[in-house]
Design a protein around this motif. Structure first.
Motif, short mmCIF file in Angstrom:
data_model
loop_
_atom_site.label_atom_id
_atom_site.label_comp_id
_atom_site.label_asym_id
_atom_site.label_seq_id
_atom_site.Cartn_x
_atom_site.Cartn_y
_atom_site.Cartn_z
N ARG A 27 0.98 -1.98 0.24
CA ARG A 27 -0.14 -0.02 -0.20
C ARG A 27 0.94 1.48 0.43
NH1 ARG A 27 -2.93 -2.45 4.10
NH2 ARG A 27 -2.59 -1.05 5.40
N THR A 50 -7.97 -6.13 -0.51
CA THR A 50 -9.32 -5.62 -0.34
C THR A 50 -8.70 -4.52 0.16
OG1 THR A 50 -10.50 -7.35 1.06
CG2 THR A 50 -11.29 -4.65 1.09
N GLY A 51 -9.46 -2.89 -0.76
CA GLY A 51 -9.51 -1.87 -0.80
C GLY A 51 -7.77 -1.47 -2.00
N ILE A 52 -7.27 -2.31 -2.53
CA ILE A 52 -6.17 -1.84 -4.17
C ILE A 52 -7.47 -0.93 -4.26
CG2 ILE A 52 -6.88 -3.67 -4.93
CD1 ILE A 52 -3.45 -3.92 -5.75
N GLU A 53 -8.57 -1.32 -4.69
CA GLU A 53 -9.31 -0.09 -6.23
C GLU A 53 -8.89 1.53 -5.56
OE1 GLU A 53 -11.98 -1.14 -3.20
OE2 GLU A 53 -10.24 -2.15 -4.31
N GLN A 54 -8.96 1.58 -4.22
CA GLN A 54 -8.68 3.26 -3.55
C GLN A 54 -7.28 3.96 -4.16
OE1 GLN A 54 -7.03 3.50 1.08
NE2 GLN A 54 -7.25 1.40 0.68
N GLY A 56 -5.86 4.07 -7.65
CA GLY A 56 -5.99 4.52 -8.93
C GLY A 56 -6.32 3.57 -9.81
N GLU A 57 -6.70 4.08 -11.30
CA GLU A 57 -6.29 2.85 -11.95
C GLU A 57 -4.74 2.95 -12.14
OE1 GLU A 57 -6.68 -0.34 -14.96
OE2 GLU A 57 -8.06 0.58 -13.18
N VAL A 60 -2.87 0.77 -9.31
CA VAL A 60 -3.52 -0.34 -9.86
C VAL A 60 -2.81 -1.13 -11.23
CG1 VAL A 60 -5.30 -1.90 -10.34
CG2 VAL A 60 -5.26 -0.19 -8.55
N GLN A 61 -2.48 -0.19 -12.20
CA GLN A 61 -2.12 -1.03 -12.83
C GLN A 61 0.18 -1.22 -12.75
OE1 GLN A 61 -2.99 -1.81 -15.84
NE2 GLN A 61 -4.72 -1.25 -15.46
N HIS A 63 0.99 -2.88 -9.98
CA HIS A 63 0.56 -3.59 -8.70
C HIS A 63 0.79 -5.23 -10.25
CE1 HIS A 63 -0.99 -6.49 -5.90
NE2 HIS A 63 -0.39 -6.31 -5.61
#
Length: 368
Positions: A27, A50-54, A56-57, A60-61, A63
């Motif tokens: 994180r 859980t919560g990785i979407e927080q 932003g795209e 996330v890209q 990761h």
């Protein structure tokens, strides 16, 4: 503390990055850096992203989850080749002492054989790096203070404390520490080791002491307290540990170890009572929650006291914990109260229903 990584670090491989501490590292890397994060995790019972979407795209890209069991040497080597890391942060480990008493073989396979396989893969990777990348490369092994055994009423563990593990878990971690040190001295792998005290904070799997107490108290169930409750742990808020890990990984001297503790010594009884007091304030309809505290048979081989002297990492790398125990505990209690659904979902997904583990045959079992 904001993460500041050297420009030489562009690709980071985090093993166990879906676990409690590993996910906190991931994180932080996603939130505060632009590095590519390769998250190697076998995605076992306690894994969660859980919560990785927080983040932003774009974050996330950056990761990539590599679902690999380190006990599989071929898959581990392939994952390291795919990640092509500048830094390896090795947090993957089976870590629950009670589970190690019931099933020690899994701990040897994951913590000893898994670390061996990762070291071999990292060594092969390191030896083919161009000179500039090899100069900057680090393998950071994250371990525990439990490898040092048990303290009396005085003194603290330090980097020179002899190893004296007492449980299958701590023995497997001690073995992995020795492997990492040997790969440095024998093969020249640039390693850094850290040994931390008990971590706590948000997103910890509900089988560990602090979330267990919160979950049981909220449900009005008996709160288990091992033995006389006098066993002492040095509690470290997980975000302070992440600060220390990133400092050690990027600024630590190769071949050197650093002990990380939070100046948070408390008996288990004090921790349980402090949680009950916080819950009395937040959920007065259930007060006093301390009425639920129930002594249970002590864990076999239960170490009496742990405490860390973090002087080396403070003096050499400038680290200090930012969260006093009381502040971190209050934040943790509030987080769990806001995420009781997550706790329940984790319990259901893992198949763990709250029963106690780790009692030797013939002692019987107490509901936890």
């Amino acid at each position: 503390m904001t993460v500041s990584l050297p420009s030489s670090i562009q690709r980071v491989l985090v093993t166990g990055g879906a676990g409690f501490i590993g996910w906190a590292v991931v994180r932080r890397l996603l939130a505060e850096t632009s590095v590519q994060v390769f998250n190697l995790d076998k995605c076992g019972y306690a894994s969660d992203l859980t919560g990785i979407e927080q983040f932003g795209e774009a974050a996330v890209q950056r990761h990539q989850l590599l679902q690999v069991d380190l006990s599989d040497a071929e898959a581990t080597a392939a994952a390291v080749r795919q990640a092509d890391p500048d830094l390896v942060m090795h947090l993957a480990a089976e870590s629950h002492v009670d589970r190690s008493i019931d099933g020690p073989g899994v701990f040897v396979s994951s913590n000893v054989l898994g670390t061996f396989n990762l070291l071999q893969a990292a060594r092969a990777h390191f030896e083919q790096l161009p000179a500039d990348r090899a100069q900057a490369f680090r393998f950071h092994h994250i371990s525990t203070d439990e490898v040092f055994g048990s303290l009396g009423e005085q003194g603290r563990f330090s980097e020179t404390t002899p190893y004296d593990p007492r449980s299958p878990y701590s023995a497997s971690k001690a073995a992995s520490d020795h492997l990492v040190s040997a790969w440095h001295h024998t093969y020249g792998l640039p390693v850094v080791l850290t040994n931390c005290s008990n971590n706590f904070g948000p997103w910890q799997f509900p089988e560990k002491l602090i979330p267990v107490v919160i979950f049981k108290a909220v449900a009005g169930e008996p709160i288990p307290l091992y033995g006389d409750g006098g066993n002492v742990r040095d509690w470290l808020y997980v975000e302070d540990h992440v600060d220390a890990l990133l400092l050690a990984a990027t600024q630590g001297q190769p071949g050197r170890s650093y002990c990380v503790g939070g100046y948070g010594e408390r008996t288990n009884k004090q921790v349980v009572e402090a949680i009950c007091t916080l819950l009395d304030q937040r959920l007065p309809q259930g007060a006093p929650h301390s009425r639920l505290i129930t002594p249970v048979t002590d864990r076999p081989g239960h170490d009496r006291r742990y405490a860390i002297d973090p002087g080396r990492i403070e003096q050499e790398l400038g680290w200090t914990p930012r969260h006093p125990f009381e502040q971190g505990l209050a934040a943790t209690v509030d987080w769990y109260l806001d995420h009781l659904g997550w706790c329940q979902a984790m319990r259901q997904r893992s198949g763990w229903t709250g029963e106690r583990q780790g009692l030797s045959a013939g002692q019987g079992r107490h509901s936890q």
